[in-house]
Design a protein around this motif. Structure first.
Motif: not given
Length: 244
Positions: A83-86, A94-96, A101-102, A177-180
């Motif tokens: 949830a915090i990432g989304l 921020l992009r996914t 990544h990494g 890309n709905g969030a961004r």
């Protein structure tokens, strides 16, 4: 000079695409220039190349505030780290890949004193480090689930899986890309394209943002969007770092 002469000359140049359009424009301008100055009312009929109008761009696809809220709260109740990432994607743009990544975005990349998320160049798509300010509602999410060290959210496959499961469970409409795209659109509605472009890392102008981050929304919807906060009540929750 006949229409066939013009067509034969254009074919002989071997030009294509933009070069061909440029040649046509120059020939048409020349013939129009001659027609305007030739006595007897000559009309240019040998070099007439209508310019196709650019297609109207469809509005960017964004997520309605009610759907963002239902998806975030559904995930929050089951996996706060997802949830915090989304939430960061929705309210900081921020992009996914920049989240996951990494080694992923680290809690050390979030400067609570300055109120900034400092996206490392190694994670940024453009490989340019950028600072993204933490908006008030996102600050509530970050403080609620704040950790001292480690990655902020899950690995990309697990992060995407939780988002997919939440969409299915809530019936929320959530385009790619709905969030961004939602962040860019709603933020631009409140603060303008230039500020939104800077936060999204679009350097050199606002054309990209206007083309891809300009969904239809009202100011009231934008304000509603940036009022979405955690649903879980209580003190700051310490998440298990083992949930990679």
């Amino acid at each position: 000079v006949t229409e066939s002469d013009v067509e034969a000359w254009l074919a002989a140049t071997g030009a294509q695409g933009r070069n061909l359009r440029n040649y046509k424009g120059e020939v048409q301008s020349l013939m129009n220039y001659a027609a305007a100055r030739m006595p007897g009312g000559y009309l240019n009929t040998v070099a007439r190349f209508p310019v196709a109008r650019a297609k109207e761009r469809a509005p960017a696809e964004i997520v309605e505030p009610r759907h963002v809220k239902s998806v975030l709260h559904w995930i929050e109740a089951r996996n706060p780290r997802a949830a915090i990432g989304l939430a960061i994607g929705c309210f900081a743009g921020l992009r996914t890949s920049e989240l996951c990544h990494g080694g992923g975005l680290q809690w050390s990349d979030i400067d609570f004193d300055e109120g900034m998320i400092k996206v490392p160049a190694s994670l940024a798509k453009t490989r340019d480090r950028r600072d993204v300010k933490i908006l008030p509602n996102l600050l509530e999410w970050l403080l609620r689930y704040r950790q001292s060290t480690g990655r902020v959210t899950l690995t990309e496959d697990k992060f995407n899986d939780w988002r997919k499961r939440a969409r299915a469970a809530t019936g929320a409409q959530w385009p790619d890309n709905g969030a961004r795209h939602s962040f860019g659109t709603y933020y631009a509605k409140l603060h303008g394209y230039r500020d939104a472009a800077d936060l999204l890392g679009h350097v050199g102008g606002i054309r990209m943002l206007m083309d891809h981050y300009s969904g239809k929304c009202t100011r009231a919807e934008a304000m509603e969007y940036f009022c979405i906060t955690p649903a879980v009540a209580g003190k700051v929750i310490r998440m298990k770092q083992a949930q990679a």
